[in-house]
Design a protein around this motif. Structure first.
Motif, PDB file in Angstrom:
ATOM      1  N   LEU A  80       0.831  -1.208   0.000  1.00  0.00           N
ATOM      2  CA  LEU A  80       0.000   0.000   0.000  1.00  0.00           C
ATOM      3  C   LEU A  80       0.864   1.257   0.000  1.00  0.00           C
ATOM      4  N   VAL A  81       1.932   1.221   0.778  1.00  0.00           N
ATOM      5  CA  VAL A  81       2.837   2.378   0.864  1.00  0.00           C
ATOM      6  C   VAL A  81       3.552   2.588  -0.464  1.00  0.00           C
ATOM      7  N   VAL A  82       4.009   1.503  -1.088  1.00  0.00           N
ATOM      8  CA  VAL A  82       4.679   1.612  -2.388  1.00  0.00           C
ATOM      9  C   VAL A  82       3.721   2.178  -3.430  1.00  0.00           C
ATOM     10  N   THR A  83       2.482   1.709  -3.412  1.00  0.00           N
ATOM     11  CA  THR A  83       1.485   2.229  -4.360  1.00  0.00           C
ATOM     12  C   THR A  83       1.205   3.706  -4.090  1.00  0.00           C
ATOM     13  N   ALA A  84       1.104   4.071  -2.813  1.00  0.00           N
ATOM     14  CA  ALA A  84       0.897   5.480  -2.467  1.00  0.00           C
ATOM     15  C   ALA A  84       2.067   6.328  -2.950  1.00  0.00           C
ATOM     16  N   ALA A  85       3.287   5.831  -2.763  1.00  0.00           N
ATOM     17  CA  ALA A  85       4.470   6.562  -3.243  1.00  0.00           C
ATOM     18  C   ALA A  85       4.406   6.719  -4.757  1.00  0.00           C
ATOM     19  N   GLY A  86       3.963   5.676  -5.451  1.00  0.00           N
ATOM     20  CA  GLY A  86       3.808   5.767  -6.906  1.00  0.00           C
ATOM     21  C   GLY A  86       2.800   6.832  -7.303  1.00  0.00           C
ATOM     22  N   LEU A  87       1.675   6.904  -6.591  1.00  0.00           N
ATOM     23  CA  LEU A  87       0.688   7.949  -6.875  1.00  0.00           C
ATOM     24  C   LEU A  87       1.258   9.340  -6.602  1.00  0.00           C
ATOM     25  N   LEU A  88       2.026   9.459  -5.528  1.00  0.00           N
ATOM     26  CA  LEU A  88       2.650  10.754  -5.231  1.00  0.00           C
ATOM     27  C   LEU A  88       3.648  11.147  -6.320  1.00  0.00           C
ATOM     28  N   ILE A  89       4.407  10.180  -6.818  1.00  0.00           N
ATOM     29  CA  ILE A  89       5.340  10.453  -7.919  1.00  0.00           C
ATOM     30  C   ILE A  89       4.562  10.892  -9.154  1.00  0.00           C
ATOM     31  N   LEU A  90       3.427  10.249  -9.416  1.00  0.00           N
ATOM     32  CA  LEU A  90       2.588  10.629 -10.553  1.00  0.00           C
ATOM     33  C   LEU A  90       2.089  12.069 -10.395  1.00  0.00           C
ATOM     34  N   THR A  91       1.734  12.468  -9.177  1.00  0.00           N
ATOM     35  CA  THR A  91       1.283  13.853  -8.979  1.00  0.00           C
ATOM     36  C   THR A  91       2.412  14.852  -9.215  1.00  0.00           C
ATOM     37  N   VAL A  92       3.628  14.469  -8.844  1.00  0.00           N
ATOM     38  CA  VAL A  92       4.774  15.337  -9.115  1.00  0.00           C
ATOM     39  C   VAL A  92       4.986  15.460 -10.624  1.00  0.00           C
TER      40      VAL A  92
END
Length: 148
Positions: A80-92
């Motif tokens: 879940l944390v890795v997926t959240a980090a991926g979403l945050l990278i996508l927002t950047v």
């Protein structure tokens, strides 16, 4: 130590979600209710003010989520944390590629120098911002779920 990192990350991302949600659904309505010149100047001022703070906040959120993923790699919820980090990278990425260029133009506009299509550019920024807010809410939700 991991528990502190989890809480700090969730709080930092949660606060960022709150700010971006406010921009999308509260500040937009306030600024759009003002006379056109005041509205455009308010958007420009908001772009300058938040444009100075948000890059640091976004990068810090990605770094914290990545640190949590690494530090907690052997714990439940890491996916879940890795997926959240991926979403945050996508927002950047969305911010750098689409939102920041529009913001950089609009934050310099005045009633004397704004382009004819300033409203269309503002509306384009807002549409992309709504998508970014949705991704941020998703990332925050995943981080909160990883805590339990």
């Amino acid at each position: 130590m991991l528990s502190a990192l989890e809480v700090i990350t969730t709080v930092v991302v949660g606060l960022m979600v709150g700010v971006e949600f406010s921009v999308a659904f509260i500040m937009k309505r306030i600024l759009d209710a003002l006379p056109e010149e005041s509205s455009q100047l308010g958007h420009a001022h908001g772009g300058r003010m938040l444009g100075a703070v948000m890059p640091v906040w976004y990068i810090a959120s990605v770094a914290l989520a990545a640190a949590w993923a690494v530090a907690g790699r052997h714990h439940a919820g890491t996916g879940l944390v890795v997926t959240a980090a991926g979403l945050l990278i996508l927002t950047v990425a969305m911010s750098v590629l689409v939102l920041v260029p529009i913001n950089n133009r609009s934050k310099t506009w005045t009633s004397e120098n704004r382009p004819e299509d300033w409203k269309e550019q503002k509306n384009r920024w807002e549409r992309w911002h709504y998508a970014r807010v949705a991704l941020l809410i998703g990332a925050f939700t995943l981080l909160a779920a990883a805590l339990v």
